[in-house]
Design an enzyme around this catalytic site. Sequence first.
Site, PDB file in Angstrom:
ATOM      1  N   GLU A   1       0.812  -1.221   0.000  1.00 48.66           N
ATOM      2  CA  GLU A   1       0.000   0.000   0.000  1.00 48.66           C
ATOM      3  C   GLU A   1       0.844   1.270   0.000  1.00 48.66           C
ATOM      4  O   GLU A   1       0.469   2.269  -0.629  1.00 48.66           O
ATOM      5  CB  GLU A   1      -0.965   0.016   1.196  1.00 48.66           C
ATOM      6  CG  GLU A   1      -2.140  -0.947   1.041  1.00 48.66           C
ATOM      7  CD  GLU A   1      -1.785  -2.391   1.343  1.00 48.66           C
ATOM      8  OE1 GLU A   1      -0.702  -2.627   1.925  1.00 48.66           O
ATOM      9  OE2 GLU A   1      -2.576  -3.295   1.004  1.00 48.66           O
TER      10      GLU A   1
ATOM     11  N   HIS B   1     -11.484  -5.398   8.616  1.00 49.36           N
ATOM     12  CA  HIS B   1     -11.933  -5.365   7.217  1.00 49.36           C
ATOM     13  C   HIS B   1     -13.329  -4.768   7.134  1.00 49.36           C
ATOM     14  O   HIS B   1     -14.023  -4.960   6.150  1.00 49.36           O
ATOM     15  CB  HIS B   1     -11.964  -6.770   6.612  1.00 49.36           C
ATOM     16  CG  HIS B   1     -10.626  -7.297   6.215  1.00 49.36           C
ATOM     17  ND1 HIS B   1      -9.650  -7.597   7.129  1.00 49.36           N
ATOM     18  CD2 HIS B   1     -10.078  -7.564   5.000  1.00 49.36           C
ATOM     19  CE1 HIS B   1      -8.574  -8.051   6.501  1.00 49.36           C
ATOM     20  NE2 HIS B   1      -8.811  -8.033   5.206  1.00 49.36           N
TER      21      HIS B   1
END
Lengths: 332, 338
Positions: free
Chosen positions: B61, B129
């Site tokens: 990321e 998540h």
Amino acid sequence: MEHEDIIKELGKEKLIGFYTKMVKIRSFEERIRFLFLEGKMPGTIHQYIGMEANAVGVCSALQKDDVIASTHRPHGHAIARGLSFNEIMAELYGRTTGCCRGKGGSMHLGNLEKGMLTAIAIVGGNLPIVVGMSLAFKLMKQNRVAVSFFGDGASNEGSFHESLNMAAVLNTPSVFVCENNQYGASTSIKKVMKIENIADRARSYGIEGVIADGMDVIDVYIHAKDAIEKARKGGGPTLLELKTFRFCGHSRRDPGSYIPKEEKESWQRKDPINNFKKLLLNEGLAGEDELDDINNLIEKELDESIIFAQESPEPAPEDTLKDLYATMEVPE
Amino acid sequence: MILSIAEALRKAIYDEMERDDKVFHIGEDIGIEGGFGGAFTVTLGLEKSFRDRIIDTPISEIGIFGAACGAAVMGMRPIVDVQYGDFLFCAMDQVANQIAKLRYMSGGKIKVPVVMRAPVGVTGRGSQHAQNMEPYFLSCPGIKIIAPSTAYDAYGLLKAAVRDDDPVLIFEHKLLYGAKGARKEEGAIDASSEIPDEDYTIPIGKAIVRKEGKDATIISHLLMVHHSLQAAKTLEKEGISCEVIDLRSLWPLDIGLISESVKKTGRLFIVEESPKQGGIGAEVSAQIAETIPDHLISPIVRIAAPNTPAPFSPVMEKFYIPQPERISKEVRKIIEEY
């Protein structure tokens, strides 16, 4: 190629250019250190004394439309990339005539029009951005290269790992220049890494890792040129480690008491400017007088830039609210 | 044609890539042949049309957001897919220190037109998540934030974001995508819209009144707009008339539209799926209290998730997310008291 052949090939003009740029950096740093300690300059500074051959060797191997990204220690990179004393000095003074209009300061020097991104002062922060700049060159089919300067400390950051791996798999025209000056702030690199050479890490990304002598501008130039031209031809990224040393503390008033005397002295014997000056004199490429003239011109240019900066207007306090968004005012 | 949010976003990306060859999309699992087109099918099949500009990356990321930042500075128009909004935190230096600040630090001399797509929503996946982290970015000057609750808005807002010269973070809700087949979400809500066959954008910074009313103003975004509308429907039957505003942009906030509504109703409720502490409700209520306190006839009420991470158990998760019943209860209580 042997050193002597290379000297012949580079020619006098280029070599005098190397010398001039290195002295410019050294003189600039020495002068602002003085101004800073006198309390005439705001903020903080991270100086580049001793590392001049790195920036000059690498930047001399670039083309005009290539781009570099720097760190919290960007003065040397900015001067080597061709930013003027005026725009740098004024930025250090926080004036509107500075290269970032006073919003950046010492740690964020840059001028993209001259091929230098606003410096990124987070350790390891510029590496992924350089992947992106070079990815853009590749997507736009432009024959340009992006270079990241970073230190030994940054090679322990996660961003180093992600960036080198990504640049490798995307095969971007990037060059990662690690200026290994042996210390991350006050911490010896030996304490935070079990390997001798940072360049060895390249192997784990499937790219080439190269070591050059960061105290020798010619050695830096030759290796940088190879890496840059390889990237330009589509050969992908290189990790270039420059073995170097800073002759000053990490920042501001740091006297560097953590560096053993012998270590400091042994590196000082490799002073990139003194040794290069000797080489120019010994090879008959320049005389003492000629080099003195260069030094004097630089001192004069520095005097003028200090006057320029000190006489430049301060920003209005409300200028704080400018330059954040391209398309709107700062909401209240 | 009627499209789901996932389809509308896909069409917006396709149309923008077709219009401008500087636009590219970068992320994990977004263009793998035989793959799923990003975690929520948004980019499904786009690689067939734009193989060079749908860029699959390693799971990195920091690398992805940094690459988008650098490419944007050099004149490209990158769109980043972060797979799950939760992973924004892995890239936080690039988002908050680089993308958000580079233009400012340069004295306004460079532009960083990055679009960041971040799926959010408390959706059966536990704490890492399935969270709503929008408020973190409300304290991050330099980034615009949008959050579409319908397919019509998703198309228009994403196109506006791609054309914007500033960084834009778009939050998309997992329960609103309308993803089909194996990627269908349990408990999904239909947010599909008729998408006209024309090139339209929706201005960033403009909220919209989803339902007019006179007794209370309910502010929300993403899934909570749908919950608020359900609550308003229930209350309407009881004779309580609620005005429901869909923020659409979280920064800049359309405080003008909110103020107009509060001046009319005198009561303000802010509904959000993230924890109450330091939330969007805190910002909106502070701004209203600072500017038009005299128009309030009752205390401002924040209806938010508890100040905890999102839990997994469906029982706890239902408690965590502001449900329509809870919203109507809170409104009813205030109307009865004041």
